[in-house]
Design a protein around this motif. Sequence first.
Motif, PDB file in Angstrom:
ATOM      1  N   PRO A 136       0.785  -1.116  -0.027  1.00  0.00           N
ATOM      2  CA  PRO A 136       0.155   0.057   0.129  1.00  0.00           C
ATOM      3  C   PRO A 136       0.783   1.390   0.041  1.00  0.00           C
ATOM      4  O   PRO A 136       1.917   1.237   0.695  1.00  0.00           O
ATOM      5  CB  PRO A 136      -0.787  -0.054   1.220  1.00  0.00           C
ATOM      6  CG  PRO A 136      -0.627  -1.527   1.695  1.00  0.00           C
ATOM      7  CD  PRO A 136       0.876  -2.124   1.330  1.00  0.00           C
ATOM      8  N   SER A 137       0.504   2.392  -0.783  1.00  0.00           N
ATOM      9  CA  SER A 137       1.130   3.540  -0.955  1.00  0.00           C
ATOM     10  C   SER A 137       0.745   4.681   0.051  1.00  0.00           C
ATOM     11  O   SER A 137       1.591   5.684   0.216  1.00  0.00           O
ATOM     12  CB  SER A 137       1.235   4.177  -2.309  1.00  0.00           C
ATOM     13  OG  SER A 137      -0.156   4.409  -2.621  1.00  0.00           O
ATOM     14  N   THR A 138      -0.458   4.463   0.721  1.00  0.00           N
ATOM     15  CA  THR A 138      -0.822   5.674   1.515  1.00  0.00           C
ATOM     16  C   THR A 138      -0.405   5.547   3.022  1.00  0.00           C
ATOM     17  O   THR A 138      -0.604   4.404   3.548  1.00  0.00           O
ATOM     18  CB  THR A 138      -2.217   5.869   1.450  1.00  0.00           C
ATOM     19  OG1 THR A 138      -3.048   5.830   0.192  1.00  0.00           O
ATOM     20  CG2 THR A 138      -2.792   6.818   2.410  1.00  0.00           C
ATOM     21  N   SER A 139       0.323   6.487   3.339  1.00  0.00           N
ATOM     22  CA  SER A 139       0.880   6.617   4.954  1.00  0.00           C
ATOM     23  C   SER A 139      -0.076   7.271   5.818  1.00  0.00           C
ATOM     24  O   SER A 139       0.283   7.124   6.972  1.00  0.00           O
ATOM     25  CB  SER A 139       2.269   7.217   4.971  1.00  0.00           C
ATOM     26  OG  SER A 139       2.119   8.320   4.265  1.00  0.00           O
ATOM     27  N   ASN A 140      -1.011   8.121   5.426  1.00  0.00           N
ATOM     28  CA  ASN A 140      -1.741   8.729   6.289  1.00  0.00           C
ATOM     29  C   ASN A 140      -3.144   8.146   6.668  1.00  0.00           C
ATOM     30  O   ASN A 140      -4.118   8.967   7.027  1.00  0.00           O
ATOM     31  CB  ASN A 140      -2.293  10.401   5.775  1.00  0.00           C
ATOM     32  CG  ASN A 140      -2.910  10.259   4.449  1.00  0.00           C
ATOM     33  OD1 ASN A 140      -2.787   9.204   3.912  1.00  0.00           O
ATOM     34  ND2 ASN A 140      -3.221  11.350   4.198  1.00  0.00           N
ATOM     35  N   ALA A 141      -3.187   6.730   6.489  1.00  0.00           N
ATOM     36  CA  ALA A 141      -4.259   6.369   6.801  1.00  0.00           C
ATOM     37  C   ALA A 141      -4.015   4.506   7.209  1.00  0.00           C
ATOM     38  O   ALA A 141      -2.854   4.089   6.866  1.00  0.00           O
ATOM     39  CB  ALA A 141      -5.427   6.089   5.445  1.00  0.00           C
ATOM     40  N   LYS A 142      -4.963   3.704   7.691  1.00  0.00           N
ATOM     41  CA  LYS A 142      -4.707   2.494   8.137  1.00  0.00           C
ATOM     42  C   LYS A 142      -5.018   1.507   6.862  1.00  0.00           C
ATOM     43  O   LYS A 142      -6.565   1.505   6.642  1.00  0.00           O
ATOM     44  CB  LYS A 142      -5.511   2.089   9.422  1.00  0.00           C
ATOM     45  CG  LYS A 142      -5.203   0.785   9.829  1.00  0.00           C
ATOM     46  CD  LYS A 142      -6.213   0.415  11.178  1.00  0.00           C
ATOM     47  CE  LYS A 142      -6.042   1.195  12.295  1.00  0.00           C
ATOM     48  NZ  LYS A 142      -7.091   0.775  13.209  1.00  0.00           N
TER      49      LYS A 142
END
Length: 280
Positions: free
Chosen positions: A164-170
């Motif tokens: 996964p590329s998104t770091s501001n979410a779980k």
Amino acid sequence: KAVFEEYFTLTIDRMGSIETINVIINTAINNLDPHTPSGYEFINWTVDGAHWDPSFIVTSDIYVVANYVEVFRVDYYLADGSEYAFMDVRKNAFAINYQLDDSFTSKFIGWEFNGKLFDFTTPITSNMSLTAVYKDIYVVNVYDDNSRFTLNILDGEVIGTLTPSTSNAKFIEWQVNGEAIKPETYVVNGNLDIYAVYEYPYCISFYDGLTSNLIKEISIYKGELISNEDIPTLPQTDDYQFRNWYLYNNYDNVVLPKEEKIIEVTPVSRTERTKGEIFE
């Protein structure tokens, strides 16, 4: 005066078929026909196991052996049944592993013999027919938050590990057609779309109910409770003392049930006069 020419006897052994001819001494044979039988390839002539060439001058009777090696035919066929190539291969030698071009929708993976991919390190010991094998290439669209990228996966192979590329979410899971999957074990048998599913944190704002000033903001995920460490402490004033934190427009103590969407919750402080009169 009579002149006599001296001859020698040349005995020719062709796989047990014996032929004897007389040859004038001190001459070469040249162009000696090995009479190669079908299914064989002529290698050389030998005399007593040593290489012998018909161009050699012979001065005495000799016994010549023709040596052969068995050969086999290997035919190469395309998927549509047309012949691509053929070759004769000596026994225990190796066939050529011809490489074919891929197409936009399929990839050449090898040559098949008796239902299995043929291993070209296998010595050839019989006639054989090989058929070109292709696998379909499927398009896997990966949707990750606001980005998208494409993978080309062969039929029957797994997608492999996706990060996964998104770091501001779980990150929760990967889904195909609304169902959770594991890309490292998911077998592809057609074009498909795969989606990354995330849970985004809610913002909890703490306000001073007396001044309406924003005191603190924290991020928290659905189903989690606000910890004591996250709750700010308000100082006591001359006229008011801090009593507790309440949900906005709800003066019960702060309790966040797991089924409640925290985004709907905005805790504010409520104060009480030191004289005991409830502040409205």
